[in-house]
Motif scaffolding. Structure first.
Motif, PDB file in Angstrom:
ATOM      1  N   ARG A  32       0.838  -1.199   0.000  1.00  0.00           N
ATOM      2  CA  ARG A  32       0.000   0.000   0.000  1.00  0.00           C
ATOM      3  C   ARG A  32       0.871   1.246   0.000  1.00  0.00           C
ATOM      4  NH1 ARG A  32      -5.343  -1.276   1.684  1.00  0.00           N
ATOM      5  NH2 ARG A  32      -5.685   0.920   1.303  1.00  0.00           N
ATOM      6  N   ASP A  34       1.339   5.530   0.446  1.00  0.00           N
ATOM      7  CA  ASP A  34       0.776   6.608   1.257  1.00  0.00           C
ATOM      8  C   ASP A  34      -0.315   7.302   0.463  1.00  0.00           C
ATOM      9  OD1 ASP A  34       2.495   6.083   3.309  1.00  0.00           O
ATOM     10  OD2 ASP A  34       3.979   7.576   2.684  1.00  0.00           O
ATOM     11  N   GLY A  35      -1.448   7.550   1.091  1.00  0.00           N
ATOM     12  CA  GLY A  35      -2.551   8.217   0.428  1.00  0.00           C
ATOM     13  C   GLY A  35      -3.420   7.280  -0.377  1.00  0.00           C
ATOM     14  N   ASP A  36      -3.134   5.998  -0.334  1.00  0.00           N
ATOM     15  CA  ASP A  36      -3.933   5.021  -1.061  1.00  0.00           C
ATOM     16  C   ASP A  36      -5.300   4.920  -0.393  1.00  0.00           C
ATOM     17  OD1 ASP A  36      -4.688   3.106  -2.810  1.00  0.00           O
ATOM     18  OD2 ASP A  36      -3.513   1.496  -1.921  1.00  0.00           O
ATOM     19  N   ASP A  37      -6.334   5.136  -1.158  1.00  0.00           N
ATOM     20  CA  ASP A  37      -7.691   5.105  -0.605  1.00  0.00           C
ATOM     21  C   ASP A  37      -8.574   4.272  -1.521  1.00  0.00           C
ATOM     22  OD1 ASP A  37      -9.859   5.618   0.985  1.00  0.00           O
ATOM     23  OD2 ASP A  37     -10.256   7.591   0.115  1.00  0.00           O
TER      24      ASP A  37
END
Length: 76
Positions: A32, A34-37
């Motif tokens: 994953r 950073d900022g994975d949504d």
């Protein structure tokens, strides 16, 4: 001579494909960032509606409009 060139091209293509497969790292695809949504998961019905039914309906609407608005003269 043609057979030799075809063999050379085939081996080059196979070698390139093999190297690309070996160099790619599928294990990193699961990490994953950073900022994975990620979006919420779709149900089977929602997936079929989005990727099967919607394009079919859109195709039928466009085909129907083309047939109805066709200005060419019909030959009987």
């Amino acid at each position: 001579m043609d057979k030799k060139n075809a063999l050379r091209a085939g081996s080059l293509a196979a070698g390139t494909t093999l190297m690309m497969l070996l160099m790619s790292s599928p294990a990193l695809a699961n990490a994953r960032d950073d900022g994975d949504d990620p979006a919420p998961k779709l149900s089977v019905a929602e997936t079929l509606g989005l990727y099967v039914a919607t394009p079919l309906v859109l195709f039928l609407v466009i085909a129907g409009l083309v047939m109805v608005l066709d200005k060419s003269k019909k030959k009987a």
